[in-house]
Design an enzyme around this catalytic site. Structure first.
Site, PDB file in Angstrom:
ATOM      1  N   GLY A   1       0.796  -1.222   0.000  1.00 55.16           N
ATOM      2  CA  GLY A   1       0.000   0.000   0.000  1.00 55.16           C
ATOM      3  C   GLY A   1       0.825   1.267   0.000  1.00 55.16           C
ATOM      4  N   ASP A   2       1.626   1.475   1.046  1.00 57.72           N
ATOM      5  CA  ASP A   2       2.384   2.713   1.163  1.00 57.72           C
ATOM      6  C   ASP A   2       3.412   2.849   0.044  1.00 57.72           C
ATOM      7  OD1 ASP A   2       0.910   2.845   3.422  1.00 57.72           O
ATOM      8  OD2 ASP A   2       2.563   2.930   4.833  1.00 57.72           O
TER       9      ASP A   2
ATOM     10  N   GLN B   1       3.111  -2.238 -11.513  1.00 61.89           N
ATOM     11  CA  GLN B   1       1.935  -1.368 -11.453  1.00 61.89           C
ATOM     12  C   GLN B   1       1.243  -1.220 -12.797  1.00 61.89           C
ATOM     13  OE1 GLN B   1       3.616   2.122  -9.462  1.00 61.89           O
ATOM     14  NE2 GLN B   1       2.688   1.455  -7.547  1.00 61.89           N
TER      15      GLN B   1
ATOM     16  N   ARG C   1      -8.404  -3.134  -2.372  1.00 60.72           N
ATOM     17  CA  ARG C   1      -8.202  -2.889  -0.957  1.00 60.72           C
ATOM     18  C   ARG C   1      -7.327  -1.646  -0.746  1.00 60.72           C
ATOM     19  NH1 ARG C   1      -3.698  -7.690   0.083  1.00 60.72           N
ATOM     20  NH2 ARG C   1      -1.887  -6.316   0.274  1.00 60.72           N
ATOM     21  N   GLY C   2      -7.220  -1.225   0.515  1.00 55.14           N
ATOM     22  CA  GLY C   2      -6.258  -0.202   0.895  1.00 55.14           C
ATOM     23  C   GLY C   2      -6.480   1.124   0.204  1.00 55.14           C
ATOM     24  N   GLU C   3      -5.379   1.733  -0.254  1.00 55.04           N
ATOM     25  CA  GLU C   3      -5.453   3.050  -0.888  1.00 55.04           C
ATOM     26  C   GLU C   3      -5.027   3.024  -2.348  1.00 55.04           C
ATOM     27  OE1 GLU C   3      -3.330   7.449  -0.472  1.00 55.04           O
ATOM     28  OE2 GLU C   3      -3.829   6.342   1.340  1.00 55.04           O
TER      29      GLU C   3
ATOM     30  N   SER D   1      -4.642   0.495  -4.736  1.00 59.56           N
ATOM     31  CA  SER D   1      -5.497  -0.244  -5.670  1.00 59.56           C
ATOM     32  C   SER D   1      -6.914   0.332  -5.677  1.00 59.56           C
ATOM     33  CB  SER D   1      -5.520  -1.731  -5.323  1.00 59.56           C
ATOM     34  OG  SER D   1      -5.936  -1.944  -3.994  1.00 59.56           O
TER      35      SER D   1
END
Length: 389
Positions: free
Chosen positions: A21-22, A266, A282-284, A286
């Site tokens: 994510g980060d 990516q 999910r997360g930020e 994606s």
């Protein structure tokens, strides 16, 4: 090491959390700043092995290497590579800068020399309070000023990461009907044009088993494309948990076929989203890429204490659905909430309602990116923010 003290030298520090994510967010930002603004960007990362899953050419044993105009540096403890203060210093997601870096910029400040613009890049949220906190300064003990940079969905926030040519590239991909050729490069077979393709990149959830049982008993042929990762921990009833879960494996259950894919870079993940009819993300990182893919989606938001993540989910859905037909908006919201709450009994009916509205949701998803960007993406606003600072 060659000194980089020119005004276009930026440093971004990222501590890898939850594997992708980060680092996914900061890697995209670093690439865009280098490509579109000609900046000399150093991306300091503490876990190169995890980073390598989305940048396969990365050598996890190499302390300093260059890709796509960005210098990727290993952030070890203590810091063994020299940090040369530049124009901007970004602390991604409150990762806390190395003491060696803090010591250097503190010494510059105390001697009266120019120090980098110090920013804390925060997580994306659609909550109302973000506008009021974006850009606020925080005076540190050393006398240095750190400012908080909040991405967001309104003109008064820091904006959203989106490369200048991304939407045009996606449209060209779809216009040229490159989906089938992409599936062939992944070794996928048996996917017909009238079949439904769903990509899955989520955290563990009981909701996945409920949906898979519904899909296997349905009327339409569904292909679930699953990169190797945490989602598989919830699919034990549909894949062989005793055997090796390797890319290329496939499992058929009634109308449902599950295909296991390798983790990808990516660009490959963007193409996966573009090629699917529905995406579960999910997360930020994606989550935002699913929006730019212009397809209906479910957002599996990272669980937080006291269900605070559901407040964040509600805030985003209010933005996303504000001009969507009420009955369709209600169905999509309930599906997202139900998925995040693990509402196994109601998920099949909620899925069916959303599936029935697929055409209208797709049209809405295609209109959304231009509305969400508010005429300026995050990198553009960030560069301007630094100039104004």
């Amino acid at each position: 090491m060659q000194s980089q003290t020119q005004a276009n030298h930026w440093d971004i520090f990222c501590a890898v959390v939850d594997n992708y994510g980060d680092i996914g967010v900061t890697w995209r930002l670093a690439k865009q700043l280098a490509k579109e603004y000609g900046l000399a960007v150093n991306l300091w990362v503490d876990d190169l092995a995890s980073f390598g899953h989305i940048l396969p050419k990365l050598d996890p044993k190499c302390a300093s290497q260059n890709f796509e105009g960005v210098c990727i540096k290993h952030w070890d403890t203590p810091l063994t590579q020299e940090y040369q203060p530049g124009d901007v210093l970004i602390e991604a997601f409150a990762c806390e800068l190395p003491p060696e870096v803090l010591d250097q910029i503190t010494a510059l400040h105390r001697s009266g020399n120019q120090v980098p613009v110090w920013l804390n890049l925060e997580y994306l949220s659609a909550e109302d309070w973000v506008e009021g906190c974006h850009g606020l300064p925080s005076l540190q003990r050393s006398g240095l000023k750190k400012q908080f940079y909040f991405p967001g969905f309104t003109p008064k926030t820091g904006g959203l990461i989106c490369e200048a040519d991304l939407l045009q590239r996606r449209q060209a991909w779809q216009d040229n009907n490159e989906r089938q050729a992409f599936f062939e490069t992944l070794g996928l077979s048996g996917i017909q044009t009238d079949h439904t393709v769903i990509s899955l990149f989520s955290y563990e959830s009981d909701s996945l088993e409920a949906l898979c049982r519904h899909w296997q008993q349905g009327d339409n042929q569904i292909h679930l494309l699953v990169p190797i990762g945490r989602s598989l921990n919830s699919l034990g009833a549909f894949v062989d948990p005793q055997g090796p879960l390797t890319p290329g494996s496939r499992y058929s259950h009634g109308k449902l076929t599950i295909h296991l894919l390798p983790m990808t870079d990516q660009q490959g993940y963007d193409r996966l989203l573009w090629s699917s009819d529905f995406n579960i993300v999910r997360g930020e990182d994606s989550f935002l890429r699913a929006q730019w893919a212009a397809k209906p989606f479910i957002w599996h938001i990272y669980p937080q204490e006291e269900d605070y993540h559901l407040i964040k989910l509600e805030a985003f859905m209010a933005f996303y659905c504000h001009n969507l037909a009420p009955e369709i908006a209600s169905a999509w919201k309930k599906l997202n909430i139900g998925f995040n709450q693990g509402a196994q009994e109601t998920l099949p009916s909620l899925w069916q309602q959303v599936d029935n509205a697929h055409s209208a949701l797709t049209q809405h998803a295609q209109n959304w990116p231009n509305e969400a960007l508010n005429d300026a993406d995050l990198a553009t606003r960030l560069v301007q923010f630094v100039k104004n600072s």
